[in-house]
Every structure is written in C-alpha cells, then in structure tokens.
Design an enzyme around this catalytic site. Structure first.
Site, mmCIF file in Angstrom:
data_model
loop_
_atom_site.group_PDB
_atom_site.id
_atom_site.type_symbol
_atom_site.label_atom_id
_atom_site.label_comp_id
_atom_site.label_asym_id
_atom_site.label_seq_id
_atom_site.Cartn_x
_atom_site.Cartn_y
_atom_site.Cartn_z
ATOM 1 N N LEU A 1 -7.858 -0.236 -0.438
ATOM 2 C CA LEU A 1 -7.566 -1.519 -0.602
ATOM 3 C C LEU A 1 -6.123 -0.872 -0.033
ATOM 4 O O LEU A 1 -5.632 0.405 -0.509
ATOM 5 C CB LEU A 1 -7.070 -2.272 -0.974
ATOM 6 N N ASP B 1 -11.951 0.387 -4.369
ATOM 7 C CA ASP B 1 -11.059 1.391 -5.638
ATOM 8 C C ASP B 1 -10.936 1.262 -7.487
ATOM 9 O O ASP B 1 -10.495 1.214 -7.973
ATOM 10 C CB ASP B 1 -9.797 -0.289 -5.474
ATOM 11 N N GLU C 1 -6.515 1.920 -14.171
ATOM 12 C CA GLU C 1 -5.746 1.192 -14.498
ATOM 13 C C GLU C 1 -5.803 -0.410 -14.925
ATOM 14 O O GLU C 1 -5.170 -0.519 -15.675
ATOM 15 C CB GLU C 1 -4.273 2.052 -14.829
ATOM 16 N N ARG D 1 -12.077 -6.346 -6.579
ATOM 17 C CA ARG D 1 -11.839 -5.593 -7.136
ATOM 18 C C ARG D 1 -12.452 -6.452 -8.524
ATOM 19 O O ARG D 1 -12.080 -6.385 -9.740
ATOM 20 C CB ARG D 1 -10.611 -5.296 -7.720
ATOM 21 N N ARG E 1 -0.670 -9.164 -6.999
ATOM 22 C CA ARG E 1 -1.999 -9.183 -7.554
ATOM 23 C C ARG E 1 -2.182 -10.289 -8.923
ATOM 24 O O ARG E 1 -2.595 -10.355 -9.543
ATOM 25 C CB ARG E 1 -2.277 -8.018 -7.750
ATOM 26 N N HIS F 1 2.587 -2.897 -6.902
ATOM 27 C CA HIS F 1 2.486 -3.192 -8.369
ATOM 28 C C HIS F 1 3.702 -3.345 -9.298
ATOM 29 O O HIS F 1 4.737 -1.850 -8.039
ATOM 30 C CB HIS F 1 1.619 -1.900 -8.727
ATOM 31 N N CYS G 1 -2.561 4.981 -12.235
ATOM 32 C CA CYS G 1 -3.199 3.992 -11.809
ATOM 33 C C CYS G 1 -4.779 4.420 -12.070
ATOM 34 O O CYS G 1 -5.794 4.500 -12.329
ATOM 35 C CB CYS G 1 -3.975 4.137 -10.049
HETATM 36 N N1 GLY Z 1 -5.941 0.391 -3.732
HETATM 37 C C1 GLY Z 1 -5.523 0.374 -4.663
HETATM 38 C C2 GLY Z 1 -5.309 -1.221 -4.590
HETATM 39 O O1 GLY Z 1 -4.927 -1.960 -3.832
HETATM 40 O O2 GLY Z 1 -5.650 -2.327 -5.986
#
Ligand code: GLY
Length: 270
Positions: free
Chosen positions: A34, A76, A81, A101, A147, A178, A265
């Site tokens: 992503l 991913d 993390e 994810r 997120r 993030h 991460c």
């Molecule tokens: N590519 C890391 C994420 O979007 O979670």
C-alpha cells in the site's frame, strides 16, 4: 546520552529499554504494498538486504530478534508494528485499518503467545494501527488517522490506563499516514517531531526536538536501548541528534519508504 532531570524519577524507561524484538522478512509481494502516492515499486531484493541490516542493528543494540518468515499473501506484513502494542508482559493485538492487512494479526499471534504472558485482542470493532501509537513511559499518544478510528482509539486508551499510561488523543493531519510517520521517541521525555506535528500542541510537557525542515521523513526514528536508529539521507537530522548527545545508527530505508514504511514499522520492540 542526553539527560533530562525527570529521567532520574522514572525508574522503568520502559519506553526504550528492551531485550527483544519481532520482525518479519519482506515478501516479494511487498512491491504491491500500500502507498498513498504513485511512486516506484520497492525492489524486493534490496528491501531484503536493508531488512537484514535493520535486524543486525537491533541485535547489536541488545535485542534477541525473532525473525518471522515472509508472507506473500500480505504485501505489507513486513510492517509488523501495525499489528500489536507491546507493554511489559502484555501484547495487545490490534485491528489494522486497511482491509488488505486484516489477516496479519492472526499470523503473528502464535509468536506473541510464545513471548508474552498475556495476549489480548483490542475490544470492540474499532480499527487501530500500531503506527498510530507512540508510548513514552507514562503517556500514550494515540493518533486518529485514516487507519485508526475513534472506536479503536478509545478501546486502546481504556486498556492502557490501568497499565499506567495517560492517553492523549491526537488528530493526525489528513496528509500524514500514521501519527508516527512524523515523530518518534528519543527518550522518555523527548520527542523528535516534524514542525507540522509539533505545532498541533499535542506534546505538552515533553521536550520536542523538531525535525529539520525538508527532512520530515527522518522523523520516524527508533530508540532501542542506547541507540537511535535514523534513516539514511538526512544529514541535518543526523548532525542535530548527535549534537544533542544521541548515539545515532544510520540505516537505509529507501525501499520501505516507497510503500510508506519507516524504521519503527518494521519491528515490535519489548
Ligand atoms: N504500506 C504500509 C501501509 O500502508 O500500511
């Protein structure tokens, strides 16, 4: 190392004194990871090399590292993390906010159960990525983000209070993936943060060292025991942190950055 008077009153330094870490090798599918922009795909082989250097740096810093195998079905999954919040003998398995994810937590659970006395799921049905949580010894900054929603944030805050944390809600600016994309802990009272994040006023009571302008991507650092990991290519940040007394270890994260990943991460630290 840089010293702060209040360090002497905080016996635990649980925010950066660690003995263990969990990582997961990048899969070839990481090239489909992503990302917000339309930049080039990461080179999986080079990512693998950079990841090996990252694991070696953790080991040199004092970590016993559990390196999990790559998961091709989860592009991913190298970014472990985001699956778990680790506190002492407790692992809180969270609920990452990106649909691709969702399955990563189930994959890491068996390993968590070998390392933690208590493995608990984030209650409710909210979403939360570990990349949105910055822990000092006594404060949990939790970023509301693309997120992490309010339900996830409140559920984590409720779990963290009895563990001795004061939860602080931060509304992460919409153009930051993030919360920790733009900040990291240097020691229990000091945070390295971009001007944009620091200007939110969320770090009241903490010393903030601002990431030099133009080097915002350097803000995602990792403090592990006596060293601070900093991404390669940010000379002003390196000079600043060294001048402040930190022992800086430079690591190349060019391939992780292509899929919006950074230093923090890529490991769980506990
Ligand atoms: N590519 C890391 C994420 O979007 O979670």
């Amino acid at each position: 190392m840089a010293d702060h008077p209040s360090e002497r009153q905080l016996p635990h330094r649980r925010s950066f004194r660690f003995t263990q870490a969990i990582t997961r090798r990048p899969a070839k599918s990481v090239s489909h990871g992503l990302r917000e922009g339309a930049g080039p795909d990461p080179d999986a082989a080079l990512f693998g090399e950079q990841h090996r250097a990252y694991v070696a740096a953790l080991e040199k810093a004092g970590a016993e590292v559990v390196e999990l195998p790559e998961l091709e079905e989860f592009p991913d999954s190298v970014f472990v993390e985001d699956t778990t919040i680790c506190i002492g003998d407790t692992a809180i398995v969270v609920r990452p906010g990106a649909p691709s994810r969702f399955g990563e937590c189930e994959q890491i659970c068996p390993t968590l159960k070998t390392r933690f006395t208590k493995v608990i799921d984030l209650p409710g049905d909210g979403f939360l990525d570990g990349g949105d949580v910055l822990l000092s010894d006594d404060t949990a900054f939790i970023g509301n983000s693309g997120r992490t929603n309010m339900a996830g944030l409140v559920a984590l805050a409720t779990l963290l209070k009895p563990l001795g944390y004061n939860p602080v809600q931060v509304n992460t600016p919409a153009d930051i993936l993030h919360f920790k994309t733009e900040c990291g802990l240097l020691d229990e009272r000091t945070i390295f943060a971009t001007v944009k994040l620091a200007s939110l006023g969320c770090f009241e009571g903490f010393r903030v060292i601002e990431t030099p302008l133009g080097e915002e991507a350097a803000a995602n650092i990792v403090r592990y025991n006596d060293v601070v990991f900093l991404s390669a290519g940010y000379p002003k940040s390196e000079a600043l942190l060294r001048e402040k007394g930190y022992d800086v270890v430079i690591l190349d994260t060019s391939e992780a950055a292509k899929v919006d990943g950074g230093l923090s991460c890529m490991s769980l630290r506990f």
